[in-house]
Design an enzyme around this catalytic site. Sequence first.
Site, short mmCIF file in Angstrom:
data_model
loop_
_atom_site.label_atom_id
_atom_site.label_comp_id
_atom_site.label_asym_id
_atom_site.label_seq_id
_atom_site.Cartn_x
_atom_site.Cartn_y
_atom_site.Cartn_z
N SER A 196 0.83 -1.19 0.00
CA SER A 196 0.00 0.00 0.00
C SER A 196 0.87 1.26 0.00
O SER A 196 1.69 1.42 -0.91
CB SER A 196 -0.97 -0.04 1.18
OG SER A 196 -1.99 0.92 1.04
N ASP A 208 -9.22 -6.16 -4.10
CA ASP A 208 -8.84 -4.89 -3.46
C ASP A 208 -9.72 -3.75 -3.97
O ASP A 208 -9.73 -3.46 -5.16
CB ASP A 208 -7.37 -4.59 -3.77
CG ASP A 208 -6.78 -3.48 -2.93
OD1 ASP A 208 -7.55 -2.72 -2.30
OD2 ASP A 208 -5.54 -3.37 -2.89
N HIS A 252 -7.23 -5.90 0.20
CA HIS A 252 -6.20 -4.98 0.67
C HIS A 252 -5.77 -5.40 2.08
O HIS A 252 -5.95 -4.67 3.06
CB HIS A 252 -6.74 -3.54 0.67
CG HIS A 252 -5.67 -2.51 0.66
ND1 HIS A 252 -5.05 -2.09 -0.51
CD2 HIS A 252 -5.07 -1.81 1.66
CE1 HIS A 252 -4.15 -1.17 -0.21
NE2 HIS A 252 -4.13 -0.99 1.10
#
Length: 277
Positions: free
Chosen positions: A98, A224, A252
């Site tokens: 991320s 995600d 995610h």
Amino acid sequence: MSTAHNGDVEIYYEEFGDPNAPTLLLVNGLGSQCLNYDVAWCELFCDEGFHVVRFDNRDVGLSTKLDGADYALADMADDAIAVLDAMGVEKAHVMGCSMGGMIVQRVALDHTDRLLSLTSVMSRTGEPGYGESSEEALAFLLAPAAPSRAAYIDRQVAALHVYGSKPEWLDDDVIRTRAAAAYDRCFCPEGVGRQMKAIVRDGDRSAELAALHLPTLVIHGSRDTLIDPSGGRRTAEIIPGARFVEIDGMGHDYPPPVWKEWVAIWSEFAHAAVAGP
């Protein structure tokens, strides 16, 4: 358990495995502490012959909090290099998830000579139109700070059911335990806000990434919705020679059911990267 220094910023880090083995430096995402890289998961990388290091980014965990200060992803990339310097590691593999993916992209751009390989996970290049969040996921990202420990834990559970992996891979008790440990170790919503500003300040990295020559693996989860898989696909498209792997059913997050597949994919890539063509 040790600390590294980048100027006045102190960075807390932990090491696993043989320090003489090739180093894998793990970089966390927005507001995420090193605890998110579970010890058992780190040990799987060690079993593949790597020295694994996890650390707290500035403004989270046990690292320095920068009240009233502005900084950029380049500064956070320098923090990662400071950790390598503190251990006397000349070159390392780096993997970030991320925001951590954005940080390791910046490490690769600013400190190419310090890396053996780059792995960007569930991340993006900063270009508009790629890796955007769904409205529902974005609502969690932009929500005001949780008003209590219980509210923080409940929010983590709810969030992962929006942008996390498929339901059968999610264990609410595990999520609650991890969230409670993170809250008790450090709750610093102001720091998360400063990290978000650093992401915005870095902007679009695509032109720089297009000129990067470094073994690169890009991983993304098919489910995600916080950073759409198009962010990962675009990253792999931009970086010359990059390999893209989409893990079906992953969101995610990084639940235990994906660990073995993830480690196997990465280890094969990393060994090949060092061996060369």
